[in-house]
Design an enzyme around this catalytic site. Structure first.
Site, PDB file in Angstrom:
ATOM      1  CE1 TYR A   1      -5.207  -3.334  10.247  1.00  0.00           C
ATOM      2  CE2 TYR A   1      -3.229  -3.361  11.584  1.00  0.00           C
ATOM      3  CZ  TYR A   1      -3.854  -3.126  10.376  1.00  0.00           C
ATOM      4  OH  TYR A   1      -3.123  -2.698   9.308  1.00  0.00           O
TER       5      TYR A   1
ATOM      6  CG  ASP B   1      -3.694 -11.883  10.011  1.00  0.00           C
ATOM      7  OD1 ASP B   1      -3.052 -11.405  10.958  1.00  0.00           O
ATOM      8  OD2 ASP B   1      -4.800 -11.454   9.639  1.00  0.00           O
TER       9      ASP B   1
ATOM     10  CG  ASP C   1       3.098  -3.675   6.126  1.00  0.00           C
ATOM     11  OD1 ASP C   1       2.306  -4.245   6.893  1.00  0.00           O
ATOM     12  OD2 ASP C   1       2.768  -2.743   5.361  1.00  0.00           O
TER      13      ASP C   1
ATOM     14  CG  ASP D   1      -0.245  -0.211   2.520  1.00  0.00           C
ATOM     15  OD1 ASP D   1       0.488   0.694   2.961  1.00  0.00           O
ATOM     16  OD2 ASP D   1      -0.417  -1.287   3.114  1.00  0.00           O
TER      17      ASP D   1
END
Length: 309
Positions: A243, A177, A174, A104
């Site tokens: 989150y 999961d 970064d 991102d």
């Protein structure tokens, strides 16, 4: 959301509560965080995962990969600033930085605030994430515009295996999961590759799940890191409302060499305003929060502890 049958909705978009996105996963069984959806802006499927962007009622635009929220415009600062500045503010004059994942661009934006940095490499496996972020999250993807950045689209595990020894001052992982394309980024061989790529006294910061949900995963990561990193091994955490459980953690480790005291920043980015004109002021990170991030609740401290020096 109108006009779609239940079986046509992207993962996480609820037909039970129409117009809401609910983050449901076996990684956090028995609970789900929901956001009201105003409009779905993008739906796609890359070679690796589904990619969705929607406009939420309260958190701005939201990026979702395989049904799991990766960032929102409102609270991305709490994650991006901490995962970048916790390691980089802990060493003097970082010059060469590698980002694994982070497609991102938010981590790149934060790394770029450090004037001492001369080279930033990023290896992201999914080009669709990069392209979608540039289109829908320009204030995050601005990190790609820095001339110090070199982008590699590919497997971060393979990239690190090929990296020359002692190349980087810092590696920032970064990752999503530990399921799907990110699973290898949590395993011992990957951490060994990270350690090899770091200079003596170099640092790594990696996304390390939630103390409320994933103590078993965290305990395993800590054990692996203590075997591999002979400098300092620490766990820190921050709050990110969207989150799972509202918190996310980071493993911060250093290789053998000059001592790194992660809890006391020697290179505080909040003492330098030179980056503010280009990237705006910091929204979350400051030196006090840096030190506080390493304070653990008693239940986590008993399991994780810390090893300094």
């Amino acid at each position: 959301m109108e006009g779609k049958n239940a079986d046509e909705l992207p993962a996480g978009f609820s037909s039970v509560i129409p117009g809401w996105f609910s983050e449901i996963s076996t990684m956090w069984p028995g609970e789900a965080h929901s956001l009201k959806v105003e409009k779905i802006l993008f739906e796609g499927k890359s070679d690796y995962q589904s990619v969705v962007v929607f406009q939420s009622a309260s958190y701005g635009k939201v990026l979702v990969l395989d049904g799991v929220i990766q960032l929102t415009e409102r609270d991305e600062c709490a994650y991006q600033e901490m995962i970048a500045h916790l390691p980089l503010s802990s060493i003097e004059n970082p010059k060469r930085v590698l980002v694994i994942g982070g497609g991102d661009g938010g981590v790149l934006r934060e790394v770029s605030r450090h004037a001492s940095v001369e080279k930033i490499d990023i290896c992201e496996i999914d080009k669709m994430v990069v392209d979608v972020s540039k289109e829908y999250f320009p204030s995050v993807a601005v990190g790609f515009d820095d001339p110090r950045v070199t982008v590699y689209i590919g497997d971060g595990v393979a990239f690190l295996k090929e990296a020359p020894e002692a190349t980087y001052d810092a590696v920032i992982v970064d990752s999503s999961d530990p399921i799907g394309p990110a699973q290898e980024l949590f395993e011992k061989p990957f951490f060994q590759s990270v350690a090899k790529a770091l200079r003596p006294g170099g640092v790594v910061c990696t996304q390390a799940e939630s103390i409320w949900l994933h103590m078993d995963i965290i305990e395993n990561i800590v054990a692996n890191c203590r075997q591999i990193f002979k400098g300092s091994v620490n766990y820190a955490w921050t709050t990110v409302p969207t989150y799972p459980s509202g918190v996310i953690g980071f493993m911060l480790c250093s290789t053998e060499g000059p001592l790194v005291d992660f809890k006391n920043p020697v290179n505080p980015i909040d003492a330098d305003d030179s980056h503010v004109e280009k990237y705006g002021p910091l929204k979350f990170y400051n030196s006090e929060l840096h030190s506080a991030a390493f304070c653990l609740p008693s239940f986590a401290k008993r399991v994780i502890g810390s090893k300094d020096g």
